[in-house]
Design a protein around this motif. Structure first.
Motif, PDB file in Angstrom:
ATOM      1  N   ALA A 646       0.797  -1.230   0.000  1.00 21.29           N
ATOM      2  CA  ALA A 646       0.000   0.000   0.000  1.00 21.29           C
ATOM      3  C   ALA A 646       0.826   1.274   0.000  1.00 21.29           C
ATOM      4  O   ALA A 646       0.419   2.285  -0.564  1.00 21.29           O
ATOM      5  N   GLY A 647       1.993   1.243   0.598  1.00 18.60           N
ATOM      6  CA  GLY A 647       2.768   2.484   0.707  1.00 18.60           C
ATOM      7  C   GLY A 647       3.690   2.741  -0.478  1.00 18.60           C
ATOM      8  O   GLY A 647       4.371   3.766  -0.516  1.00 18.60           O
ATOM      9  N   SER A 648       3.707   1.848  -1.471  1.00 23.41           N
ATOM     10  CA  SER A 648       4.719   2.012  -2.523  1.00 23.41           C
ATOM     11  C   SER A 648       4.139   2.622  -3.798  1.00 23.41           C
ATOM     12  O   SER A 648       2.926   2.763  -3.944  1.00 23.41           O
ATOM     13  N   THR A 649       5.046   2.954  -4.706  1.00 21.91           N
ATOM     14  CA  THR A 649       4.628   3.549  -5.975  1.00 21.91           C
ATOM     15  C   THR A 649       4.641   2.464  -7.055  1.00 21.91           C
ATOM     16  O   THR A 649       5.215   1.391  -6.869  1.00 21.91           O
ATOM     17  N   PRO A 708       0.789   6.307  -3.628  1.00 20.90           N
ATOM     18  CA  PRO A 708      -0.280   5.882  -2.718  1.00 20.90           C
ATOM     19  C   PRO A 708      -1.487   6.824  -2.754  1.00 20.90           C
ATOM     20  O   PRO A 708      -2.630   6.375  -2.606  1.00 20.90           O
ATOM     21  N   VAL A 709      -1.257   8.112  -2.983  1.00 20.42           N
ATOM     22  CA  VAL A 709      -2.387   9.053  -3.033  1.00 20.42           C
ATOM     23  C   VAL A 709      -3.388   8.626  -4.111  1.00 20.42           C
ATOM     24  O   VAL A 709      -4.601   8.733  -3.945  1.00 20.42           O
ATOM     25  N   ASP A 710      -2.858   8.115  -5.230  1.00 25.86           N
ATOM     26  CA  ASP A 710      -3.739   7.717  -6.337  1.00 25.86           C
ATOM     27  C   ASP A 710      -4.614   6.520  -5.982  1.00 25.86           C
ATOM     28  O   ASP A 710      -5.647   6.290  -6.609  1.00 25.86           O
ATOM     29  N   LEU A 711      -4.194   5.751  -5.008  1.00 24.24           N
ATOM     30  CA  LEU A 711      -4.956   4.550  -4.639  1.00 24.24           C
ATOM     31  C   LEU A 711      -5.836   4.805  -3.414  1.00 24.24           C
ATOM     32  O   LEU A 711      -6.594   3.931  -2.984  1.00 24.24           O
TER      33      LEU A 711
END
Ligand code: BGC
Length: 747
Positions: A646-649, A708-711
């Motif tokens: 979850a925290g990765s790009t 992560p913002v996009d998800l």
């Protein structure tokens, strides 16, 4: 299958909370804050309320002296903190001199104005500029507006308008960036950067004002000023992001909206103006009411009288009262009788003074206002060049059957027909909010075409009909010309007054008898190109079924005629993409690409699914659509990894090739779907885009990095989170993008 352990969720909430809730805020040095406090300590109550009082000049009058005796007396008494609509280096200088030389506190005033899409160099309407999907160019366009405004003594611009609009009946859709929160946020930030620059004190910077906070574009039935009622989820997911983006980009000010949301008028909403804006988002700037919006709290019937309206407005967090003079007249008594605390007044004054310090007015109250700069900059060659480049990229080619466009040099006679084609209605080519514009500065389509068509091409012209009225209909004459031509160009659409404020329409087809004229032209049997100029999506079903080429020109500003001539003759290849869905008919509205699936997604095989009996669910032209004189092919949509935490790009690549014979720009678009989540998610959402220029035969691979913002989305508790599970990506040249791939977020 989705894993949803409580622990994973908590971890994810922690991970992502910081990503979307807090923004960087603009702060001043402690010494400046201390100075502001000391100024406030020296002020009388009336002087404090003066800072919160904004009056209109004689509304954009161009005569030399714009204050009457009463206004001058108020100014000298320290009862005016800012002006609306007074411009001109000389006049603003004269007024400022009174403020800093003849008032007790010597506090400079702020001059505000609506420079929505250019001051004298009018650029395309914001909806058109958003069609460029080119934030760097939009930023330059905003900078041009700021330079001209600043030279003319304006400090504070009532732009950008960042209201999301999903209803084309609403006339103010023209002033924003359309329906999408992501594109809207990118454009909001670009405009704030353009207006404010890197340094507010540098020449050519204006204070930006993101408006209208909040959700003014959600007006029921698209009727301006009407009630807004939506869930907090829709408000937060769709309508709020562009305001937040404007603040994150550094906007110092916001304007409160006229509308209520769920029973509370925005201009009297402590939840919006204080809890959300100041506490949750950490906004340190100031809020101005919309025009008489504080007074209108009485019309909303949440205030019994003007004193109550003033108390509600100020204590909600609306710092400046635009022109209703209620703060000035009614609040002294409210403070004296204990109905309003002095601390609330002081806090609002503090915010106003902060902005005046930030803009540098205490160092130089005359700031950028310079008559010689005014002469040099207004409508300068360089500024017109930006307006032209912006107009080129704002045009959207909606349809081009059998490559009718660009006009072939073998077409020796061109019939130009329509009420927006000639030089009489040039004012209409610039669209809404262009109060400083003079028709003689606008290039008409006929003049543009005359200068760009190859020598020897005959240009025939007839107005054909009026824009809205029944009179002046002369199809016979127009058809006569059409019959003599190799190609007919019909320039139709809306007048300046048909979009913008207080310009809602219940029928969004071509107004007046224009469709009738178009049908007559078609009957002449010659190929017809339709150019539409308008401030909103129009319903163009007949046109799309019957006319081989359609160009969406919007209202393009002073360079409209040159820009269109370049596009029509092929000197410039169109590259705009729609920032808003075009419905087939009004009954489909609201219609937007990022809708939900519903429990019964449409299926041709099943009658009992979401649908109309009389019209398809699909739009006429989808969000993101726009053709070119060349063609592009997409391939190889790939993700760097099939699984991420979850925290990765995640890097996502797609290849786009120019498969035609002309050089052209394409806007590569990336959409994401969260396949299964704990709350319903849109069928797809725009997450990234990039404009690329490709020579014939050239190909390029575009890589986007999803963060992560996009998800992240708002969970059932309305708190940001990412959930493990699968996601689908779509890439292509519109929201109908066909290529797809998948990845998973793992715990
Ligand atoms: C509009 C605002 C504008 C203000 C001042 C109002 O009627 O809603 O957008 O900034 O007037 O001109």
């Amino acid at each position: 299958m989705r894993h949803r352990t409580a622990l994973a969720l908590i971890l994810l909430v922690l991970l992502t909370a910081g990503l979307t809730s807090q923004s960087p805020v603009r702060t001043l040095a402690p010494a400046v804050e201390a100075k502001i406090d000391s100024i406030i300590r020296l002020m009388t109550l009336d002087e404090k309320l003066g800072q919160l009082n904004q009056i209109g000049g004689t509304w954009y009058d161009t005569k030399t002296e714009r204050l009457n005796e009463e206004q001058t007396a108020l100014l000298k008494a320290g009862s005016i903190g800012s002006f609306l609509g007074v411009t001109g280096a000389a006049e603003t200088g004269r007024i400022q001199r009174i403020a800093v030389e003849q008032t007790r506190m010597k506090i400079p005033v702020l001059f505000s104005a609506d420079i929505i899409h250019g001051f004298h160099t009018i650029t395309p309407i914001p909806l058109a500029e958003a069609s460029s999907w080119n934030p760097a160019l939009v930023e330059r366009s905003a900078r041009v507006a700021a330079m001209e405004g600043a030279a003319s003594g304006v400090h504070w611009n009532y732009a950008p308008m960042v209201d999301i609009a999903r209803d084309p009946r609403w006339g103010r859709i023209a002033e924003g960036s359309g329906e999408d929160p992501y594109l809207g946020s990118v454009m909001a930030a670009a405009r704030v950067r353009g207006f404010q620059g890197n340094d507010l004190r540098a020449f050519g910077s204006l204070l930006a004002c993101a408006k209208h906070f909040a959700a003014y574009g959600g007006a029921e039935a698209g009727r301006d000023y009407n009630t807004v009622d939506m869930s907090e989820r829709t408000l937060r997911e769709t309508f709020l992001p562009p305001y937040k983006a404007a603040i994150d980009a550094g906007a110092w000010t916001l304007m409160s909206a006229f509308n209520e949301i769920g029973g509370v008028p925005s201009s009297g909403s402590p939840w919006l103006m204080t809890d959300l804006l100041r506490t949750e988002w950490g906004f340190k700037g100031m809020v101005v009411s919309d025009y008489t919006a504080v007074m209108e709290l009485m019309n909303h019937r949440i205030a019994a009288d003007s004193t109550e309206a003033g108390i509600i407005g100020l204590s909600s967090g609306v710092d400046i009262d635009m022109v209703s003079r209620i703060y000035l007249r009614k609040l002294p008594e409210a403070v004296r009788t204990g109905r309003l605390s002095m601390a609330v007044v002081d806090e609002a004054v503090r915010r106003v003074l902060r902005v005046k310090f930030a803009y540098g007015l205490f160092d130089d109250p005359y700031r950028h206002a310079r008559p010689e700069k005014e002469k040099e900059l207004l409508l300068s060659k360089e500024h017109r060049a930006v307006a032209l480049a912006m107009a080129h990229q704002s045009v959207v080619l909606l349809k081009n059957e059998k490559a009718l466009l660009p006009i072939s040099p073998t077409m020796k006679t061109v019939a130009l027909i329509g009420p927006l084609a000639g030089s009489e209605n040039r004012r209409d080519l610039v669209g809404a909010w262009a109060w400083a514009q003079r028709p003689e500065d606008v290039v008409s389509v006929i003049d543009g075409l005359r200068s760009k068509l190859p020598a020897g091409t005959r240009l025939l012209y007839d107005r054909g009909c009026e824009i809205s009225s029944d009179s002046g209909y002369r199809a016979e004459q127009a058809v006569k010309l059409a019959k003599q031509a190799d190609v007919v160009i019909a320039v139709l659409g809306e007048s300046q007054r048909l979009s913008g404020e207080a310009a809602s329409r219940s029928d969004i087809g071509l107004p007046g008898r224009q469709l009738e004229l178009l049908k007559a032209l078609k009957s002449a049997g010659k190929p017809v190109v339709l150019v539409v100029m308008n401030g909103r999506p129009l319903t163009l079903q007949w046109e799309a079924d019957n006319i081989p080429a359609i160009v969406e020109a919007w209202h393009l500003g002073v360079e409209a005629g040159n820009a269109l001539a370049d596009i029509l003759t092929g000197a410039v290849n169109p590259s705009g993409k729609l920032p808003v869905t075009f419905p087939r008919n009004l009954g489909q509205v609201p219609l937007y690409y990022n809708h939900k699936s519903t429990g019964r997604p449409f299926s041709v095989k099943d009658h009992y699914t979401t649908r109309y009996l009389d019209v398809p669910n699909t739009p006429l032209f989808p969000f993101g659509h726009g053709l070119s004189y060349t063609t592009f092919a997409y391939s190889a949509l790939t993700v760097a990894k099939n699984e991420i935490t979850a925290g990765s790009t995640l890097d996502v690549s797609v290849t786009v090739a120019n498969t035609g014979t002309r050089a052209g720009d394409e806007v590569v678009q990336l959409y994401l779907r969260d396949d299964v989540a704990s709350v319903t998610r849109p069928v797809k959402e725009l997450k990234a885009f990039r404009r690329v220029s490709l020579a014939p035969g050239e190909r390029t691979t575009v890589t986007f990095t999803l963060t992560p913002v996009d998800l992240t989305f708002l969970g059932p508790d309305l708190k940001p989170r990412i959930e493990p599970g699968t996601f689908t990506l779509f890439a292509g040249g519109s929201s109908d993008a066909a290529l797809e791939t998948h990845f998973a977020v793992v715990p």
